[in-house]
Design a protein around this motif. Structure first.
Motif, PDB file in Angstrom:
ATOM      1  N   UNK A 117       0.795  -1.231   0.000  1.00  0.00           N
ATOM      2  CA  UNK A 117       0.000   0.000   0.000  1.00  0.00           C
ATOM      3  C   UNK A 117       0.828   1.282   0.000  1.00  0.00           C
ATOM      4  N   UNK A 118       2.048   1.244   0.507  1.00  0.00           N
ATOM      5  CA  UNK A 118       2.873   2.442   0.611  1.00  0.00           C
ATOM      6  C   UNK A 118       3.498   2.749  -0.751  1.00  0.00           C
ATOM      7  N   UNK A 119       3.190   3.904  -1.356  1.00  0.00           N
ATOM      8  CA  UNK A 119       3.726   4.232  -2.682  1.00  0.00           C
ATOM      9  C   UNK A 119       5.250   4.206  -2.740  1.00  0.00           C
ATOM     10  N   UNK A 120       5.913   4.512  -1.627  1.00  0.00           N
ATOM     11  CA  UNK A 120       7.370   4.473  -1.599  1.00  0.00           C
ATOM     12  C   UNK A 120       7.899   3.056  -1.819  1.00  0.00           C
ATOM     13  N   UNK A 121       7.090   2.060  -1.448  1.00  0.00           N
ATOM     14  CA  UNK A 121       7.521   0.667  -1.546  1.00  0.00           C
ATOM     15  C   UNK A 121       6.945  -0.028  -2.772  1.00  0.00           C
ATOM     16  N   UNK A 122       5.715   0.280  -3.109  1.00  0.00           N
ATOM     17  CA  UNK A 122       5.048  -0.435  -4.204  1.00  0.00           C
ATOM     18  C   UNK A 122       5.608  -0.065  -5.575  1.00  0.00           C
ATOM     19  N   UNK A 123       6.284   1.077  -5.670  1.00  0.00           N
ATOM     20  CA  UNK A 123       6.819   1.495  -6.971  1.00  0.00           C
ATOM     21  C   UNK A 123       8.207   0.925  -7.242  1.00  0.00           C
ATOM     22  N   UNK A 124       8.791   0.221  -6.280  1.00  0.00           N
ATOM     23  CA  UNK A 124      10.123  -0.385  -6.485  1.00  0.00           C
ATOM     24  C   UNK A 124      10.034  -1.454  -7.567  1.00  0.00           C
ATOM     25  N   UNK A 125      11.012  -1.438  -8.475  1.00  0.00           N
ATOM     26  CA  UNK A 125      10.985  -2.358  -9.612  1.00  0.00           C
ATOM     27  C   UNK A 125      11.914  -3.557  -9.444  1.00  0.00           C
ATOM     28  N   UNK A 126      12.611  -3.650  -8.328  1.00  0.00           N
ATOM     29  CA  UNK A 126      13.489  -4.788  -8.065  1.00  0.00           C
ATOM     30  C   UNK A 126      13.652  -4.947  -6.567  1.00  0.00           C
ATOM     31  N   UNK A 127      14.210  -6.080  -6.154  1.00  0.00           N
ATOM     32  CA  UNK A 127      14.440  -6.308  -4.722  1.00  0.00           C
ATOM     33  C   UNK A 127      15.392  -5.273  -4.154  1.00  0.00           C
TER      34      UNK A 127
ATOM     35  N   UNK B 269      11.935 -13.218  13.826  1.00  0.00           N
ATOM     36  CA  UNK B 269      12.954 -13.773  12.932  1.00  0.00           C
ATOM     37  C   UNK B 269      12.324 -14.599  11.815  1.00  0.00           C
ATOM     38  N   UNK B 270      11.674 -15.706  12.182  1.00  0.00           N
ATOM     39  CA  UNK B 270      11.200 -16.661  11.194  1.00  0.00           C
ATOM     40  C   UNK B 270      10.331 -16.055  10.100  1.00  0.00           C
ATOM     41  N   UNK B 271       9.348 -15.285  10.478  1.00  0.00           N
ATOM     42  CA  UNK B 271       8.418 -14.750   9.487  1.00  0.00           C
ATOM     43  C   UNK B 271       9.038 -13.607   8.682  1.00  0.00           C
ATOM     44  N   UNK B 272       9.979 -12.881   9.294  1.00  0.00           N
ATOM     45  CA  UNK B 272      10.697 -11.855   8.539  1.00  0.00           C
ATOM     46  C   UNK B 272      11.596 -12.493   7.483  1.00  0.00           C
ATOM     47  N   UNK B 273      12.303 -13.554   7.875  1.00  0.00           N
ATOM     48  CA  UNK B 273      13.157 -14.259   6.917  1.00  0.00           C
ATOM     49  C   UNK B 273      12.312 -14.796   5.765  1.00  0.00           C
ATOM     50  N   UNK B 274      11.173 -15.390   6.093  1.00  0.00           N
ATOM     51  CA  UNK B 274      10.298 -15.950   5.058  1.00  0.00           C
ATOM     52  C   UNK B 274       9.806 -14.864   4.108  1.00  0.00           C
ATOM     53  N   UNK B 275       9.491 -13.690   4.632  1.00  0.00           N
ATOM     54  CA  UNK B 275       8.993 -12.591   3.813  1.00  0.00           C
ATOM     55  C   UNK B 275      10.078 -12.105   2.839  1.00  0.00           C
ATOM     56  N   UNK B 276      11.308 -11.970   3.325  1.00  0.00           N
ATOM     57  CA  UNK B 276      12.404 -11.526   2.461  1.00  0.00           C
ATOM     58  C   UNK B 276      12.741 -12.610   1.444  1.00  0.00           C
ATOM     59  N   UNK B 277      12.768 -13.864   1.891  1.00  0.00           N
ATOM     60  CA  UNK B 277      13.097 -14.981   1.004  1.00  0.00           C
ATOM     61  C   UNK B 277      12.095 -15.103  -0.133  1.00  0.00           C
ATOM     62  N   UNK B 278      10.840 -14.842   0.156  1.00  0.00           N
ATOM     63  CA  UNK B 278       9.812 -14.907  -0.891  1.00  0.00           C
ATOM     64  C   UNK B 278      10.120 -13.912  -2.012  1.00  0.00           C
ATOM     65  N   UNK B 279      10.553 -12.722  -1.631  1.00  0.00           N
ATOM     66  CA  UNK B 279      10.905 -11.710  -2.624  1.00  0.00           C
ATOM     67  C   UNK B 279      12.131 -12.146  -3.431  1.00  0.00           C
ATOM     68  N   UNK B 280      13.104 -12.757  -2.760  1.00  0.00           N
ATOM     69  CA  UNK B 280      14.322 -13.199  -3.446  1.00  0.00           C
ATOM     70  C   UNK B 280      14.039 -14.359  -4.394  1.00  0.00           C
TER      71      UNK B 280
END
Length: 200
Positions: A82-92, A139-150
């Protein structure tokens, strides 16, 4: 019943079926005051509800802090969509830079102060929050969230989990440094180096 008591009870009605709004208010209180000396009665007064209302929603102090930790992560996940600063990013890498800028905001830094406080309590066996819940939420859910993007960038699941683990650790180390030194120039430069591991 005293007039003040009636007033507090009346204000409690606004949260009766609106736990999310109450959780928002409680989270801001915990971020401002920390968890070490937290007591439910002062929290209740500060957010305008009765002690009984907090107990009904969170049962215990530990339950409240656990809910706050989870709420912080879920709010961040919401911002990703929802945050325009984040949603407009085109890569990790662009997303990581946008997140770093957001987290360096003094208002956002309170989250890391709370994280380090909870981690310190855990290491000293001060069971403010259930250890498993804390490790999953922080830890666990943050790692999973970043890993999903990667993984979306092409990394295998195992590679993504390891790089997400390292990246999260680096971000938190940089944030701890920032809390202590406020040296944005040095830490921004160090952050750019940490981004190298995200290149596929």
């Amino acid at each position: 019943m005293s007039t003040d008591r009636k007033k507090v009870d009346g204000r409690a009605v606004r949260y009766q079926d609106r736990r999310p709004k109450l959780l928002d208010a409680v989270t801001q209180y915990v971020l401002d005051h920390g968890a070490a000396e937290l007591s439910l009665r002062p929290v209740a007064v500060a957010v305008g509800v009765t002690h009984a209302t907090l107990l009904r929603h969170f049962s215990t102090k530990e339950g409240l802090i656990s809910a706050v930790a989870q709420h912080i992560r879920e709010s961040f996940e919401h911002d990703l969509t929802t945050d325009p600063q984040l949603t407009t990013a085109e890569s990790s890498i662009e997303l990581a830079r946008a997140v770093w800028r957001k987290l360096c905001n003094p208002h956002q830094r309170r989250q890391f102060a709370l994280l380090f406080e909870l981690a310190s309590n855990r290491s000293r066996n001060r069971n403010t929050v259930d250890p498993h819940q804390l490790s999953e939420s922080m830890v666990g859910k943050w790692v999973a969230m970043i890993a999903e993007q990667l993984q979306a960038d092409g990394w295998t699941k195992d590679q993504a989990i390891l790089r997400a683990t390292l990246f999260l650790a680096q971000i938190r180390g940089l944030q701890l440094d920032l809390l202590l030194t406020n040296d944005h120039v040095r830490l921004d430069a160090a952050f750019e180096i940490s981004l190298e591991q995200l290149h596929h």
